[in-house]
Design a protein around this motif. Structure first.
Motif, PDB file in Angstrom:
ATOM      1  N   ALA A 214      41.709  42.638  31.113  1.00  0.00           N
ATOM      2  CA  ALA A 214      41.667  44.011  30.607  1.00  0.00           C
ATOM      3  C   ALA A 214      40.915  44.934  31.566  1.00  0.00           C
ATOM      4  O   ALA A 214      41.313  46.082  31.773  1.00  0.00           O
ATOM      5  CB  ALA A 214      41.006  44.033  29.229  1.00  0.00           C
ATOM      6  N   MET A 215      39.853  44.429  32.151  1.00  0.00           N
ATOM      7  CA  MET A 215      39.092  45.216  33.130  1.00  0.00           C
ATOM      8  C   MET A 215      39.972  45.600  34.317  1.00  0.00           C
ATOM      9  O   MET A 215      39.917  46.725  34.821  1.00  0.00           O
ATOM     10  CB  MET A 215      37.885  44.406  33.602  1.00  0.00           C
ATOM     11  N   GLN A 216      40.795  44.670  34.758  1.00  0.00           N
ATOM     12  CA  GLN A 216      41.617  44.885  35.941  1.00  0.00           C
ATOM     13  C   GLN A 216      42.952  45.560  35.628  1.00  0.00           C
ATOM     14  O   GLN A 216      43.696  45.925  36.553  1.00  0.00           O
ATOM     15  CB  GLN A 216      41.871  43.533  36.627  1.00  0.00           C
ATOM     16  N   ASP A 217      43.254  45.773  34.372  1.00  0.00           N
ATOM     17  CA  ASP A 217      44.540  46.342  33.955  1.00  0.00           C
ATOM     18  C   ASP A 217      44.506  47.859  34.141  1.00  0.00           C
ATOM     19  O   ASP A 217      44.512  48.622  33.171  1.00  0.00           O
ATOM     20  CB  ASP A 217      44.810  45.967  32.495  1.00  0.00           C
ATOM     21  N   LYS A 218      44.492  48.283  35.392  1.00  0.00           N
ATOM     22  CA  LYS A 218      44.355  49.703  35.716  1.00  0.00           C
ATOM     23  C   LYS A 218      45.512  50.213  36.572  1.00  0.00           C
ATOM     24  O   LYS A 218      45.341  51.126  37.393  1.00  0.00           O
ATOM     25  CB  LYS A 218      43.019  49.945  36.439  1.00  0.00           C
ATOM     26  N   GLY A 219      46.699  49.616  36.378  1.00  0.00           N
ATOM     27  CA  GLY A 219      47.890  50.112  37.063  1.00  0.00           C
ATOM     28  C   GLY A 219      47.734  50.119  38.568  1.00  0.00           C
ATOM     29  O   GLY A 219      47.382  49.104  39.182  1.00  0.00           O
ATOM     30  N   ARG A 220      47.978  51.284  39.179  1.00  0.00           N
ATOM     31  CA  ARG A 220      47.900  51.395  40.641  1.00  0.00           C
ATOM     32  C   ARG A 220      46.518  51.097  41.185  1.00  0.00           C
ATOM     33  O   ARG A 220      46.365  50.806  42.375  1.00  0.00           O
ATOM     34  CB  ARG A 220      48.305  52.809  41.068  1.00  0.00           C
TER      35      ARG A 220
ATOM     36  N   VAL B 227      36.646  49.193  28.899  1.00  0.00           N
ATOM     37  CA  VAL B 227      35.565  50.145  29.157  1.00  0.00           C
ATOM     38  C   VAL B 227      34.879  49.825  30.484  1.00  0.00           C
ATOM     39  O   VAL B 227      34.557  50.727  31.267  1.00  0.00           O
ATOM     40  CB  VAL B 227      34.560  50.136  27.996  1.00  0.00           C
ATOM     41  N   THR B 228      34.678  48.551  30.773  1.00  0.00           N
ATOM     42  CA  THR B 228      34.064  48.162  32.044  1.00  0.00           C
ATOM     43  C   THR B 228      34.912  48.622  33.218  1.00  0.00           C
ATOM     44  O   THR B 228      34.392  49.152  34.212  1.00  0.00           O
ATOM     45  CB  THR B 228      33.867  46.637  32.088  1.00  0.00           C
ATOM     46  N   GLY B 229      36.227  48.425  33.128  1.00  0.00           N
ATOM     47  CA  GLY B 229      37.107  48.888  34.194  1.00  0.00           C
ATOM     48  C   GLY B 229      37.044  50.387  34.377  1.00  0.00           C
ATOM     49  O   GLY B 229      37.083  50.891  35.509  1.00  0.00           O
ATOM     50  N   ASP B 230      36.927  51.135  33.277  1.00  0.00           N
ATOM     51  CA  ASP B 230      36.811  52.588  33.372  1.00  0.00           C
ATOM     52  C   ASP B 230      35.522  52.985  34.095  1.00  0.00           C
ATOM     53  O   ASP B 230      35.498  53.938  34.883  1.00  0.00           O
ATOM     54  CB  ASP B 230      36.844  53.221  31.978  1.00  0.00           C
ATOM     55  N   LEU B 231      34.430  52.266  33.829  1.00  0.00           N
ATOM     56  CA  LEU B 231      33.171  52.549  34.523  1.00  0.00           C
ATOM     57  C   LEU B 231      33.319  52.312  36.024  1.00  0.00           C
ATOM     58  O   LEU B 231      32.856  53.116  36.846  1.00  0.00           O
ATOM     59  CB  LEU B 231      32.053  51.664  33.962  1.00  0.00           C
ATOM     60  N   VAL B 232      33.974  51.224  36.384  1.00  0.00           N
ATOM     61  CA  VAL B 232      34.165  50.905  37.805  1.00  0.00           C
ATOM     62  C   VAL B 232      35.019  51.969  38.488  1.00  0.00           C
ATOM     63  O   VAL B 232      34.768  52.331  39.640  1.00  0.00           O
ATOM     64  CB  VAL B 232      34.782  49.500  37.952  1.00  0.00           C
ATOM     65  N   LEU B 233      36.020  52.479  37.787  1.00  0.00           N
ATOM     66  CA  LEU B 233      36.819  53.560  38.355  1.00  0.00           C
ATOM     67  C   LEU B 233      35.975  54.827  38.557  1.00  0.00           C
ATOM     68  O   LEU B 233      36.216  55.595  39.493  1.00  0.00           O
ATOM     69  CB  LEU B 233      38.003  53.880  37.441  1.00  0.00           C
TER      70      LEU B 233
ATOM     71  N   LYS C  41      44.501  48.616  40.225  1.00  0.00           N
ATOM     72  CA  LYS C  41      44.075  47.237  39.967  1.00  0.00           C
ATOM     73  C   LYS C  41      43.362  46.638  41.168  1.00  0.00           C
ATOM     74  O   LYS C  41      42.321  45.970  41.018  1.00  0.00           O
ATOM     75  CB  LYS C  41      45.283  46.373  39.585  1.00  0.00           C
ATOM     76  N   ALA C  42      43.882  46.855  42.361  1.00  0.00           N
ATOM     77  CA  ALA C  42      43.272  46.279  43.566  1.00  0.00           C
ATOM     78  C   ALA C  42      41.895  46.860  43.845  1.00  0.00           C
ATOM     79  O   ALA C  42      41.055  46.220  44.470  1.00  0.00           O
ATOM     80  CB  ALA C  42      44.186  46.501  44.774  1.00  0.00           C
ATOM     81  N   PHE C  43      41.647  48.076  43.347  1.00  0.00           N
ATOM     82  CA  PHE C  43      40.344  48.714  43.511  1.00  0.00           C
ATOM     83  C   PHE C  43      39.309  48.049  42.604  1.00  0.00           C
ATOM     84  O   PHE C  43      38.155  47.825  42.994  1.00  0.00           O
ATOM     85  CB  PHE C  43      40.467  50.205  43.181  1.00  0.00           C
ATOM     86  N   VAL C  44      39.726  47.692  41.383  1.00  0.00           N
ATOM     87  CA  VAL C  44      38.796  47.170  40.383  1.00  0.00           C
ATOM     88  C   VAL C  44      38.580  45.662  40.528  1.00  0.00           C
ATOM     89  O   VAL C  44      37.467  45.159  40.324  1.00  0.00           O
ATOM     90  CB  VAL C  44      39.317  47.497  38.964  1.00  0.00           C
ATOM     91  N   THR C  45      39.616  44.935  40.910  1.00  0.00           N
ATOM     92  CA  THR C  45      39.592  43.470  40.874  1.00  0.00           C
ATOM     93  C   THR C  45      38.430  42.840  41.637  1.00  0.00           C
ATOM     94  O   THR C  45      37.832  41.865  41.157  1.00  0.00           O
ATOM     95  CB  THR C  45      40.934  42.914  41.378  1.00  0.00           C
ATOM     96  N   PRO C  46      38.019  43.314  42.829  1.00  0.00           N
ATOM     97  CA  PRO C  46      36.946  42.628  43.556  1.00  0.00           C
ATOM     98  C   PRO C  46      35.552  42.803  42.956  1.00  0.00           C
ATOM     99  O   PRO C  46      34.614  42.111  43.382  1.00  0.00           O
ATOM    100  CB  PRO C  46      36.999  43.283  44.949  1.00  0.00           C
ATOM    101  N   ILE C  47      35.385  43.705  41.997  1.00  0.00           N
ATOM    102  CA  ILE C  47      34.050  43.997  41.473  1.00  0.00           C
ATOM    103  C   ILE C  47      33.568  42.824  40.613  1.00  0.00           C
ATOM    104  O   ILE C  47      34.224  42.442  39.642  1.00  0.00           O
ATOM    105  CB  ILE C  47      34.057  45.290  40.635  1.00  0.00           C
ATOM    106  N   PRO C  48      32.419  42.232  40.943  1.00  0.00           N
ATOM    107  CA  PRO C  48      31.928  41.094  40.162  1.00  0.00           C
ATOM    108  C   PRO C  48      31.291  41.534  38.849  1.00  0.00           C
ATOM    109  O   PRO C  48      30.725  42.622  38.742  1.00  0.00           O
ATOM    110  CB  PRO C  48      30.885  40.455  41.090  1.00  0.00           C
TER     111      PRO C  48
END
Length: 324
Positions: free
Chosen positions: A284-290, A248-254, A292-299
């Motif tokens: 799980a937060m970073q498991d966003k397929g293509r 859910v956190t990764g979805d918010l970041v997207l 992933k590099a967009f989400v990974t740097p978010i603290p």
């Protein structure tokens, strides 16, 4: 000295405090059981009678409310309290500055004033862009979500919503089973169905079902069983809870590139800090397929402050008085 009366009002408890204007650590905190008072005004009066500051020295009243505050009549879901803005103003006095905030609005306003040592970093990244948007979320009785947009002058803008009720997405067979199990009961399954106290219980029951058992424990019982280490379902439940939280956190970041960070509050996650650190939350937060590099740097941070909602009220009270 000018003071603010601040309160964090939930369905079960009402937390009142005082704070000097331009200070942010709540003082004289009192926790009242809502069921012991017929109205909010009775509880507020009981607190004012106890506090050490003369009411004439209180220039602002800021209330954080667990529910929508943009209604003509503000009602509480788990107790009979209700009031209007006008009633609040008349009760405290027309000369007082008044603000009513959603509870996660208040936590959003706390981000400017929470000491760094009360923020626990989860993951490898801790650098934030203070000019960029941030998310606050927290699991407790429900799942609260709000987006914070920093402002150079004046209070930050906090965009409230009901993000805890977005559809739950799954990514593997175990999660598919949990979703099917809960769909049979609720038809539509929201994120809150797994990311809340009730959600922990739902996950446990679904995993038990997957193992051919009919068993449901309360959230505190699951936590105790996990700490004892004698119930593998309890440990698996907490692991799955934090995996869902990461998704859910990764979805918010997207949805909003929150280079200002993601701040996790609420009653559950700070209690299980060691578990989230060991969990698959960041994976799980970073498991966003293509993406992933967009989400990974978010603290991401866990807010360890005891009263972040009250601190946010204190911060907002200072803006109210200073702009006068």
């Amino acid at each position: 000295m000018s003071h603010a009366l601040i309160a964090d009002l939930g369905g079960t408890n009402a937390r009142f405090a005082l704070v000097p204007i331009n200070q942010y650590q709540p003082k004289e905190v009192r926790v009242f059981s809502c069921k012991e008072y017929e109205t909010f005004f009775e509880a507020a009066s009981a607190y004012v009678e106890q506090c050490s500051v003369d009411f004439n020295s209180i220039d602002a009243i800021v209330l954080a409310i667990a529910g929508p505050v943009n209604q003509e009549v503000i009602r509480f879901s788990n107790n009979p309290w209700h009031f209007t803005r006008q009633q609040i103003q008349e009760h405290f006095g027309l000369d007082k500055k008044i603000a009513l905030l959603n509870d996660f609005d208040a936590i959003g306003h706390s981000l400017e004033v929470i000491p760094k040592e009360e923020l626990e970093v989860i993951g490898e990244h801790s650098d934030v862009d203070p000019s960029a948007a941030a998310w606050v979320l927290g699991a407790g009785t429900g799942l609260g979500v709000a987006c914070v947009v920093p402002q150079e002058n004046g209070a930050n803008i906090v965009l409230p919503g009901e993000g805890g009720h977005v559809d739950l997405a799954t990514c593997n067979e175990q999660e598919d089973h949990i979703l099917r199990f809960l769909r049979a009961r609720h038809k539509r399954v929201s994120a809150e169905r797994v990311l809340s106290g009730m959600g922990i219980e739902n996950i446990y029951e679904a995993l038990a079902n997957k193992n051919g058992l009919e068993k449901r424990l309360s959230a505190p019982e699951i936590g105790l069983a996990a700490e004892r280490g004698d119930d593998r379902l309890a440990l698996a439940t907490l692991e799955q809870f934090f995996t869902f939280l990461g998704r859910v956190t990764g979805d918010l970041v997207l949805s909003v590139e929150s280079r200002g960070g993601v701040y996790i509050a609420g009653g559950i996650v700070p209690r299980y800090l060691n578990y989230i650190k060991r969990s698959a939350f960041r994976d799980a937060m970073q498991d966003k397929g293509r993406m992933k590099a967009f989400v990974t740097p978010i603290p991401t941070f866990v807010v360890m402050s005891e009263y972040p909602g009250l601190m946010g009220c204190a911060n907002y009270a200072s803006y109210l008085v200073n702009q006068a």
